[in-house]
Design a protein around this motif. Structure first.
Motif, PDB file in Angstrom:
ATOM      1  N   ARG A  80       0.733  -1.353  -0.267  1.00  0.00           N
ATOM      2  CA  ARG A  80      -0.128  -0.189  -0.151  1.00  0.00           C
ATOM      3  C   ARG A  80       1.006   1.392  -0.025  1.00  0.00           C
ATOM      4  O   ARG A  80       1.085   1.907   0.956  1.00  0.00           O
ATOM      5  CB  ARG A  80      -0.861   0.049   1.148  1.00  0.00           C
ATOM      6  N   PRO A  81       1.513   1.598  -1.154  1.00  0.00           N
ATOM      7  CA  PRO A  81       2.476   2.739  -1.150  1.00  0.00           C
ATOM      8  C   PRO A  81       1.631   4.221  -0.904  1.00  0.00           C
ATOM      9  O   PRO A  81       2.603   4.999  -0.775  1.00  0.00           O
ATOM     10  CB  PRO A  81       2.787   2.404  -2.297  1.00  0.00           C
ATOM     11  N   GLY A  82       0.494   4.084  -0.826  1.00  0.00           N
ATOM     12  CA  GLY A  82      -0.071   5.395  -0.722  1.00  0.00           C
ATOM     13  C   GLY A  82       0.057   5.672   0.806  1.00  0.00           C
ATOM     14  O   GLY A  82      -0.601   6.895   1.298  1.00  0.00           O
ATOM     15  N   LEU A  83       0.403   4.824   1.715  1.00  0.00           N
ATOM     16  CA  LEU A  83       0.336   5.000   3.190  1.00  0.00           C
ATOM     17  C   LEU A  83       1.737   5.548   3.668  1.00  0.00           C
ATOM     18  O   LEU A  83       2.470   5.097   3.254  1.00  0.00           O
ATOM     19  CB  LEU A  83      -0.116   3.910   3.932  1.00  0.00           C
ATOM     20  N   SER A  84       1.382   6.351   4.537  1.00  0.00           N
ATOM     21  CA  SER A  84       2.698   6.495   5.494  1.00  0.00           C
ATOM     22  C   SER A  84       2.865   5.684   6.659  1.00  0.00           C
ATOM     23  O   SER A  84       2.051   5.617   7.435  1.00  0.00           O
ATOM     24  CB  SER A  84       2.741   8.043   6.161  1.00  0.00           C
ATOM     25  N   VAL A  85       4.009   5.086   6.546  1.00  0.00           N
ATOM     26  CA  VAL A  85       4.407   3.715   7.720  1.00  0.00           C
ATOM     27  C   VAL A  85       5.601   4.133   8.560  1.00  0.00           C
ATOM     28  O   VAL A  85       6.600   4.364   8.157  1.00  0.00           O
ATOM     29  CB  VAL A  85       4.598   2.453   7.140  1.00  0.00           C
ATOM     30  N   THR A  86       5.060   3.980   9.814  1.00  0.00           N
ATOM     31  CA  THR A  86       6.202   4.493  10.728  1.00  0.00           C
ATOM     32  C   THR A  86       6.499   3.023  11.620  1.00  0.00           C
ATOM     33  O   THR A  86       5.576   2.636  12.056  1.00  0.00           O
ATOM     34  CB  THR A  86       5.830   5.610  11.904  1.00  0.00           C
ATOM     35  N   LEU A  87       7.950   2.729  12.012  1.00  0.00           N
ATOM     36  CA  LEU A  87       7.929   1.570  12.579  1.00  0.00           C
ATOM     37  C   LEU A  87       8.714   2.268  14.113  1.00  0.00           C
ATOM     38  O   LEU A  87       9.658   2.663  13.991  1.00  0.00           O
ATOM     39  CB  LEU A  87       8.950   0.599  11.834  1.00  0.00           C
ATOM     40  N   VAL A  88       8.242   1.839  15.218  1.00  0.00           N
ATOM     41  CA  VAL A  88       8.632   2.185  16.562  1.00  0.00           C
ATOM     42  C   VAL A  88       9.389   1.234  16.991  1.00  0.00           C
ATOM     43  O   VAL A  88       8.850   0.004  17.297  1.00  0.00           O
ATOM     44  CB  VAL A  88       7.486   2.611  17.297  1.00  0.00           C
ATOM     45  N   ALA A  89      10.693   1.374  17.294  1.00  0.00           N
ATOM     46  CA  ALA A  89      11.308   0.339  17.943  1.00  0.00           C
ATOM     47  C   ALA A  89      12.110   0.762  19.508  1.00  0.00           C
ATOM     48  O   ALA A  89      12.288   2.005  19.564  1.00  0.00           O
ATOM     49  CB  ALA A  89      12.939  -0.095  17.015  1.00  0.00           C
ATOM     50  N   ARG A  90      11.923  -0.305  20.472  1.00  0.00           N
ATOM     51  CA  ARG A  90      12.276   0.224  21.697  1.00  0.00           C
ATOM     52  C   ARG A  90      13.690   0.350  21.864  1.00  0.00           C
ATOM     53  O   ARG A  90      14.235   1.103  22.776  1.00  0.00           O
ATOM     54  CB  ARG A  90      11.755  -0.994  22.632  1.00  0.00           C
ATOM     55  N   GLY A  91      14.666  -0.310  21.303  1.00  0.00           N
ATOM     56  CA  GLY A  91      15.705  -0.091  21.098  1.00  0.00           C
ATOM     57  C   GLY A  91      16.383   0.330  19.858  1.00  0.00           C
ATOM     58  O   GLY A  91      15.718   0.988  19.144  1.00  0.00           O
ATOM     59  N   GLU A  92      17.508  -0.325  19.476  1.00  0.00           N
ATOM     60  CA  GLU A  92      18.276  -0.300  17.951  1.00  0.00           C
ATOM     61  C   GLU A  92      17.282  -0.972  16.999  1.00  0.00           C
ATOM     62  O   GLU A  92      16.985  -2.352  17.387  1.00  0.00           O
ATOM     63  CB  GLU A  92      19.684  -0.644  18.112  1.00  0.00           C
ATOM     64  N   LEU A  93      17.281  -0.658  15.903  1.00  0.00           N
ATOM     65  CA  LEU A  93      16.330  -1.277  14.922  1.00  0.00           C
ATOM     66  C   LEU A  93      16.897  -2.610  14.509  1.00  0.00           C
ATOM     67  O   LEU A  93      18.029  -2.694  14.318  1.00  0.00           O
ATOM     68  CB  LEU A  93      16.294  -0.316  13.572  1.00  0.00           C
ATOM     69  N   GLY A  94      16.268  -3.789  14.507  1.00  0.00           N
ATOM     70  CA  GLY A  94      17.145  -5.011  14.304  1.00  0.00           C
ATOM     71  C   GLY A  94      18.079  -5.513  15.454  1.00  0.00           C
ATOM     72  O   GLY A  94      19.048  -5.863  14.861  1.00  0.00           O
ATOM     73  N   ALA A  95      18.230  -5.095  16.631  1.00  0.00           N
ATOM     74  CA  ALA A  95      19.212  -5.197  17.467  1.00  0.00           C
ATOM     75  C   ALA A  95      19.400  -6.654  17.759  1.00  0.00           C
ATOM     76  O   ALA A  95      20.883  -6.890  17.874  1.00  0.00           O
ATOM     77  CB  ALA A  95      18.806  -4.643  19.041  1.00  0.00           C
ATOM     78  N   ARG A  96      18.652  -7.515  17.165  1.00  0.00           N
ATOM     79  CA  ARG A  96      19.187  -9.024  17.413  1.00  0.00           C
ATOM     80  C   ARG A  96      19.711  -9.585  15.883  1.00  0.00           C
ATOM     81  O   ARG A  96      20.051 -10.821  16.169  1.00  0.00           O
ATOM     82  CB  ARG A  96      17.911  -9.919  17.735  1.00  0.00           C
ATOM     83  N   LEU A  97      19.984  -8.522  15.153  1.00  0.00           N
ATOM     84  CA  LEU A  97      20.546  -8.981  13.851  1.00  0.00           C
ATOM     85  C   LEU A  97      22.035  -8.861  13.798  1.00  0.00           C
ATOM     86  O   LEU A  97      22.616  -7.997  14.589  1.00  0.00           O
ATOM     87  CB  LEU A  97      19.918  -8.416  12.756  1.00  0.00           C
ATOM     88  N   SER A  98      22.561  -9.341  12.917  1.00  0.00           N
ATOM     89  CA  SER A  98      24.152  -9.031  12.854  1.00  0.00           C
ATOM     90  C   SER A  98      24.214  -7.708  12.259  1.00  0.00           C
ATOM     91  O   SER A  98      23.319  -6.912  11.619  1.00  0.00           O
ATOM     92  CB  SER A  98      24.887  -9.997  11.880  1.00  0.00           C
ATOM     93  N   ALA A  99      25.523  -6.952  12.044  1.00  0.00           N
ATOM     94  CA  ALA A  99      25.816  -5.565  11.736  1.00  0.00           C
ATOM     95  C   ALA A  99      25.291  -5.683  10.111  1.00  0.00           C
ATOM     96  O   ALA A  99      24.671  -4.474   9.919  1.00  0.00           O
ATOM     97  CB  ALA A  99      27.080  -5.286  11.856  1.00  0.00           C
ATOM     98  N   GLY A 100      25.632  -6.639   9.449  1.00  0.00           N
ATOM     99  CA  GLY A 100      25.188  -6.664   8.166  1.00  0.00           C
ATOM    100  C   GLY A 100      23.714  -6.760   7.730  1.00  0.00           C
ATOM    101  O   GLY A 100      23.261  -5.987   6.976  1.00  0.00           O
ATOM    102  N   THR A 114       9.449   5.257   7.917  1.00  0.00           N
ATOM    103  CA  THR A 114      10.112   6.174   8.954  1.00  0.00           C
ATOM    104  C   THR A 114      10.397   5.458  10.216  1.00  0.00           C
ATOM    105  O   THR A 114       9.231   4.626  10.871  1.00  0.00           O
ATOM    106  CB  THR A 114       9.319   7.221   9.656  1.00  0.00           C
ATOM    107  N   VAL A 115      11.547   5.145  10.770  1.00  0.00           N
ATOM    108  CA  VAL A 115      11.889   4.343  11.759  1.00  0.00           C
ATOM    109  C   VAL A 115      12.212   5.178  13.069  1.00  0.00           C
ATOM    110  O   VAL A 115      13.245   6.152  12.934  1.00  0.00           O
ATOM    111  CB  VAL A 115      13.131   3.530  11.392  1.00  0.00           C
ATOM    112  N   LEU A 116      11.648   4.993  14.395  1.00  0.00           N
ATOM    113  CA  LEU A 116      11.980   5.813  15.422  1.00  0.00           C
ATOM    114  C   LEU A 116      12.647   4.643  16.528  1.00  0.00           C
ATOM    115  O   LEU A 116      11.972   3.728  16.928  1.00  0.00           O
ATOM    116  CB  LEU A 116      10.510   6.144  16.071  1.00  0.00           C
ATOM    117  N   GLU A 117      13.660   4.857  16.770  1.00  0.00           N
ATOM    118  CA  GLU A 117      14.514   3.936  17.325  1.00  0.00           C
ATOM    119  C   GLU A 117      14.504   4.428  18.925  1.00  0.00           C
ATOM    120  O   GLU A 117      14.353   5.639  19.137  1.00  0.00           O
ATOM    121  CB  GLU A 117      15.953   3.641  17.203  1.00  0.00           C
ATOM    122  N   HIS A 118      14.676   3.712  19.834  1.00  0.00           N
ATOM    123  CA  HIS A 118      14.960   4.041  21.470  1.00  0.00           C
ATOM    124  C   HIS A 118      13.659   4.840  21.774  1.00  0.00           C
ATOM    125  O   HIS A 118      13.744   5.777  22.440  1.00  0.00           O
ATOM    126  CB  HIS A 118      16.130   4.681  21.700  1.00  0.00           C
TER     127      HIS A 118
END
Length: 419
Positions: free
Chosen positions: A179-199, A214-218
């Motif tokens: 749905r590209p007509g929508l504005s999507v914001t992802l709220v992360a309590r910590g760093e985005l993808g904290a459980r993933l590797s750096a890559g 739009t990503v909001l971290e911490h």
């Protein structure tokens, strides 16, 4: 009389265990009944796609279990009474009770977050098919002409996804792509993808940028209102549809029944997935608090449900037929994350539960996950794989109680204490 096996829940884990038991145990000695609240099979791993507007098949369970010898009861489980060995259910006909000799508890989990003010009243989730369909209806109402050429992103409304676990990431990216007509914001309590590797984290950030998320971290969400999300730092996020993906919770039925459970309500099981407090009850899927081979609790996931289910089958068949119980591997080796239909991340996980440096990303990963989902649906739709002719009879005849085997000694030594 036959030995009565009752399976509560027909999700991935419940359907698999019921079908496999039907393959391996003689119908002359056993009667298998599956209880499920809805008449169709829910592809939970694809509910974020359903919410975003994709077509997701939902086979009727009556068709799934046709010809297998498995009985289906479409009803909601209300009470489990392990002392009387009965399950109380409610349905359109008023409900009733089902007696059992072996109970397989596979009621799964549901969306959590009701402790946050307003989340229960105003937020959507993708933990169940009805809630995913409600979100889909809301998104349809926000943007009636999704994906039209020339449409600018954000013109159709604002979606806020709270939680950057696997469900939150998949939901945000799926909605943004579909749905590209929508504005999507992802709220992360910590760093985005904290459980993933750096890559993998870098790949995830690039995907969010490409999809316009739009990503909001911490950021900690303190309350959800009808048209906005309130954060601990004083930020108020305008939202036409808030999606809560910040955790899952299990049903309180097991705790009320007196089974030994964790603080979160999961049933504490031994190495063979048998309840440590009630030996004729097995727990599988998200309902089970199972310790993996690395000494850590297995996370709630489809991958965990698969190995837990295999171990439960081996234990039930072994005990009922008097054979040795094989120990299957209880390992969690990877996270497979879809980022829309054309991108994904495959993150390898080490023995300590930490992400390994190596990961795979891109279109091939997305195709691989789509193949896994299709295979999972096929396997669920064919639970007995043709019903092979050779089936095991119960030791001592029908209605045999689960007996001690050589493997039970080791299982008792591996019994967990409630955390």
């Amino acid at each position: 009389m036959k030995h009565r096996i009752v399976v509560l829940g027909a999700g991935y884990a419940g359907a698999y265990v019921a079908g496999t038991l039907a393959r391996r145990l003689s119908p002359a000695d056993t009667q298998i009944t599956v209880v499920n609240a809805v008449p169709d099979f829910v592809q939970r791993m694809r509910l974020h796609q359903l919410a975003a507007g994709r077509h997701v098949d939902a086979p009727m369970l009556a068709d799934v279990f046709a010809g297998t010898g498995i009985r289906l009861r479409v009803a909601r489980v209300t009470v489990v009474d392990p002392e009387r060995q009965v399950v109380a259910v409610a349905d359109d006909g008023g409900g009733g009770e089902l007696g059992y000799d072996t109970l397989v508890y596979a009621l799964g989990s549901r969306g959590a977050g009701h402790a946050v003010p307003g989340a229960a009243e105003h937020a959507f989730d993708v933990a169940a098919r009805p809630s995913a369909l409600r979100l889909r209806e809301r998104l349809d109402g926000m943007l009636g002409m999704v994906g039209m050429v020339g449409q600018d992103r954000g013109e159709g409304g604002r979606v806020v996804v709270v939680g950057d676990g696997l469900t939150g990431i998949e939901t945000a990216t799926e909605i943004a792509e579909a749905r590209p007509g929508l504005s999507v914001t992802l709220v992360a309590r910590g760093e985005l993808g904290a459980r993933l590797s750096a890559g993998a984290r870098s790949h995830l950030r690039q995907a969010c940028d490409r999809l316009g998320i739009t990503v909001l971290e911490h950021t900690i969400v303190e309350a959800v209102e009808a048209t906005r999300v309130l954060c601990a730092d004083g930020t108020a996020l305008a939202s036409d549809a808030t999606v809560w993906a910040a955790g899952f919770a299990v049903s309180p039925i097991a705790a009320v029944a007196g089974l030994e459970v964790t603080e979160s309500g999961q049933i504490v099981v031994d190495r063979t997935m048998r309840s440590v407090s009630h030996p004729n009850v097995y727990a599988i899927g998200d309902s089970a608090y199972a310790i993996g081979d690395n000494g850590r609790p297995l996370p709630m996931s489809c991958a965990s449900a698969a190995c837990i289910g295999r171990q439960a089958v081996e234990a039930i068949v072994g005990r009922l037929t008097g054979r040795a119980i094989a120990n299957t591997k209880l390992i969690y080796t990877l996270n497979h994350i879809s980022l829309g239909r054309r991108d994904g991340i495959l993150q390898m996980v080490g023995d300590e539960g930490q992400a390994k440096p190596k990961y795979l990303g891109g279109r091939k990963v997305a195709r691989a996950k789509a193949g896994i989902l299709a295979m999972s649906l096929w396997a669920t739709s064919h639970p007995t794989f043709g019903m092979p002719g050779r089936k095991r009879h119960l030791a001592g005849g029908p209605r045999t109680r689960p007996t001690a085997t050589v493997a039970d000694t080791a299982a008792q030594q591996a019994t967990h204490a409630t955390p």
